[in-house]
Design a protein around this motif. Sequence first.
Motif, PDB file in Angstrom:
ATOM      1  N   GLY A 207       0.764  -1.247   0.000  1.00 36.32           N
ATOM      2  CA  GLY A 207       0.000   0.000   0.000  1.00 36.32           C
ATOM      3  C   GLY A 207       0.795   1.296   0.000  1.00 36.32           C
ATOM      4  O   GLY A 207       0.233   2.359  -0.246  1.00 36.32           O
ATOM      5  N   SER A 208       2.108   1.235   0.285  1.00 38.08           N
ATOM      6  CA  SER A 208       2.900   2.474   0.298  1.00 38.08           C
ATOM      7  C   SER A 208       4.392   2.108   0.289  1.00 38.08           C
ATOM      8  O   SER A 208       4.746   0.923   0.313  1.00 38.08           O
ATOM      9  N   ASP A 209       5.228   3.133   0.295  1.00 31.87           N
ATOM     10  CA  ASP A 209       6.670   2.836   0.308  1.00 31.87           C
ATOM     11  C   ASP A 209       7.172   2.480   1.710  1.00 31.87           C
ATOM     12  O   ASP A 209       8.366   2.276   1.912  1.00 31.87           O
ATOM     13  N   ASP A 210       6.251   2.388   2.654  1.00 28.07           N
ATOM     14  CA  ASP A 210       6.656   1.931   3.989  1.00 28.07           C
ATOM     15  C   ASP A 210       6.652   0.398   3.981  1.00 28.07           C
ATOM     16  O   ASP A 210       5.616  -0.229   4.210  1.00 28.07           O
ATOM     17  N   PHE A 211       7.801  -0.165   3.682  1.00 25.76           N
ATOM     18  CA  PHE A 211       7.940  -1.612   3.572  1.00 25.76           C
ATOM     19  C   PHE A 211       8.330  -2.248   4.913  1.00 25.76           C
ATOM     20  O   PHE A 211       8.767  -3.395   4.954  1.00 25.76           O
ATOM     21  N   SER A 212       8.196  -1.479   6.000  1.00 27.99           N
ATOM     22  CA  SER A 212       8.688  -1.990   7.286  1.00 27.99           C
ATOM     23  C   SER A 212       7.961  -3.262   7.724  1.00 27.99           C
ATOM     24  O   SER A 212       8.532  -4.111   8.397  1.00 27.99           O
ATOM     25  N   VAL A 213       6.704  -3.426   7.285  1.00 27.65           N
ATOM     26  CA  VAL A 213       5.968  -4.627   7.656  1.00 27.65           C
ATOM     27  C   VAL A 213       6.606  -5.869   6.991  1.00 27.65           C
ATOM     28  O   VAL A 213       6.666  -6.947   7.589  1.00 27.65           O
ATOM     29  N   VAL A 214       7.108  -5.673   5.777  1.00 32.20           N
ATOM     30  CA  VAL A 214       7.779  -6.770   5.059  1.00 32.20           C
ATOM     31  C   VAL A 214       9.183  -6.983   5.648  1.00 32.20           C
ATOM     32  O   VAL A 214       9.590  -8.112   5.942  1.00 32.20           O
ATOM     33  N   GLU A 215       9.891  -5.881   5.843  1.00 34.32           N
ATOM     34  CA  GLU A 215      11.266  -5.976   6.360  1.00 34.32           C
ATOM     35  C   GLU A 215      11.293  -6.550   7.774  1.00 34.32           C
ATOM     36  O   GLU A 215      12.188  -7.330   8.116  1.00 34.32           O
ATOM     37  N   GLY A 216      10.304  -6.183   8.586  1.00 37.42           N
ATOM     38  CA  GLY A 216      10.259  -6.681   9.966  1.00 37.42           C
ATOM     39  C   GLY A 216      10.112  -8.185   9.994  1.00 37.42           C
ATOM     40  O   GLY A 216      10.815  -8.884  10.743  1.00 37.42           O
ATOM     41  N   LEU A 217       9.216  -8.704   9.154  1.00 36.68           N
ATOM     42  CA  LEU A 217       9.028 -10.157   9.101  1.00 36.68           C
ATOM     43  C   LEU A 217      10.287 -10.828   8.552  1.00 36.68           C
ATOM     44  O   LEU A 217      10.742 -11.853   9.074  1.00 36.68           O
ATOM     45  N   ALA A 218      10.858 -10.221   7.510  1.00 39.70           N
ATOM     46  CA  ALA A 218      12.087 -10.786   6.931  1.00 39.70           C
ATOM     47  C   ALA A 218      13.186 -10.857   7.994  1.00 39.70           C
ATOM     48  O   ALA A 218      13.857 -11.882   8.140  1.00 39.70           O
ATOM     49  N   ASP A 219      13.352  -9.797   8.742  1.00 37.85           N
ATOM     50  CA  ASP A 219      14.433  -9.771   9.731  1.00 37.85           C
ATOM     51  C   ASP A 219      14.200 -10.773  10.856  1.00 37.85           C
ATOM     52  O   ASP A 219      15.147 -11.347  11.396  1.00 37.85           O
ATOM     53  N   SER A 220      12.936 -11.017  11.198  1.00 37.99           N
ATOM     54  CA  SER A 220      12.675 -12.004  12.255  1.00 37.99           C
ATOM     55  C   SER A 220      13.083 -13.399  11.798  1.00 37.99           C
ATOM     56  O   SER A 220      13.403 -14.264  12.608  1.00 37.99           O
ATOM     57  N   LEU A 221      13.087 -13.609  10.481  1.00 32.89           N
ATOM     58  CA  LEU A 221      13.406 -14.933   9.924  1.00 32.89           C
ATOM     59  C   LEU A 221      14.826 -15.004   9.347  1.00 32.89           C
ATOM     60  O   LEU A 221      15.222 -16.035   8.812  1.00 32.89           O
ATOM     61  N   GLY A 222      15.547 -13.909   9.401  1.00 34.17           N
ATOM     62  CA  GLY A 222      16.887 -13.877   8.771  1.00 34.17           C
ATOM     63  C   GLY A 222      16.760 -13.995   7.259  1.00 34.17           C
ATOM     64  O   GLY A 222      17.587 -14.623   6.594  1.00 34.17           O
TER      65      GLY A 222
END
Length: 314
Positions: A207-222
Motif C-alpha cells: 500500500g505504500s513505500d513503507d515496507f517496514s511490515v515486510v522488512e520486519g518479518l524478513a528480519d525475524s526470519l533472517g
Amino acid sequence: MAEVLVLVDHVDGQVKKVTTELLTAARRIGEPAAVWIGDGAESGKAALAEFGAEKVYVAPAELNDYVVAPKAELLAKLAQDKGAAAILVSATAENKEIAGRTAVKLGSGVLTDVVDVDADVVTEHSIFGGGTVTHARVRTGVPVVAVRPNSVPAEAAAGAAVEEAVSVDVSDAAKAAKVVERVVQEQGERPELTEAAIVVSGGRGVGSDDFSVVEGLADSLGAAVGASRAAVDSGWYPNQFQVGQTGKTVSPNLYLALGISGAIQHRAGMQTAKNIVAVNKDPEAPIFELVDFGVVGDLHSVAPQLTEEINKRK
Ligand SMILES: Cc1cc2nc3c(=O)[nH]c(=O)nc-3n(C[C@H](O)[C@H](O)[C@H](O)COP(=O)(O)OP(=O)(O)OC[C@H]3O[C@@H](n4cnc5c(N)ncnc54)[C@H](O)[C@@H]3O)c2cc1C
C-alpha cells in the motif's frame, strides 16, 4: 573419472553457498574440479575440499580486469585440456553469459536456469512461469550447465582440493571491454536475494513505500526482502529486489508473499521455492493456487502478529 569443472563464486576469499551446491551436483557426474579466478583461493580451499573438490584450478586475478569474455576463454581451454565431462556455473546473469560464450567456443550446448541435474547431465527446468517441468540434455560436446542457487541441497563429502595454477592467453577480442571501476553495493545485514534460504516479498498490497511490515518479518526470519513489479514500479522498493520474469529468480526453501496477487510473471521468478506461503485479503487471488499455506487476511494485521510470534520463540 572425468572431471566436472565448477566455476567458483567467491567474495573476499569466502566461497558462496551456491558453489557448494554445484560441487554436490558435480559429484553425481564425475570428479569435481573447482575453477577459482582471482585472489583468495588459499582461504576458500577448505570449503571446496569439504564439498568434494578434488582439484582447485587457480587462474590469475587479471582475468577479472575484463568483463566475461576471458573467463569463457579460460573455461573452454580447461574443458579441452582436462577432457571435462561438464561445466557447471551458478545461474547468475554474469555466469549465464559466461556459460553461453563457453558453449559457443566449445561448439557444444548450454542449459540455463537448471533446477536439477543427474549423473547423465540430464537437466530439469521449470518453465512457463513454473507451470511445467521439462528435461533437457546437450547432445554435442561438453555440456555447459547454469544451475539456479538453492536448487540442489549441498551435501558435504571430503575432496583432496589439490591446487594447480592455470592460465589462458586472453585474445585481443576478449580484452575489448575492460572493467574501469568497481562500486561495492551496500549489502546491509540481509542475505543476498537470489541465495537466501527464506525470502519475504511485498506487493501492491503493502500500500505504500513503507515496507517496514515486510522488512520486519524478513528480519525475524533472517530472510531477504523481495518485491513484486507493481511495488517496484510504484517506487516503493528498489528494482534490484524485484522478483519475477523481468526481475530476479529465487528458489528459497521458504517464500512468503505479502499482498501479491500471483501474476504469471511474478510466479516465473519464485515458483520453484520449496514452500510457498501467501497472505492476501482476496480469497480468489491466483497466488493461492500454488501455496503450501495461505492466509486470507490483511497483511498489515497478519504479518506483524507473525513477526511478534517468531521473535518470541527465538
Ligand atoms: C512483460 C512483463 C513482465 C513482468 N515482469 C514482472 C516481474 O518480473 N515481477 C512481477 O512481480 N511482475 C511482473 N510483471 C507484472 C505482473 O503482470 C503483475 O502486474 C504484478 O506482478 C502485480 O504485482 P502485485 O501482485 O504486487 O499487484 P496486484 O496484482 O495489484 O496484486 C496486489 C494483491 O494484493 C492484495 N492486497 C491488497 N491489499 C492487501 C492487504 N492489505 N493485505 C493483503 N493483501 C492485500 C490484493 O488482493 C491483490 O491480490 C510483468 C508484466 C509484464 C507484462
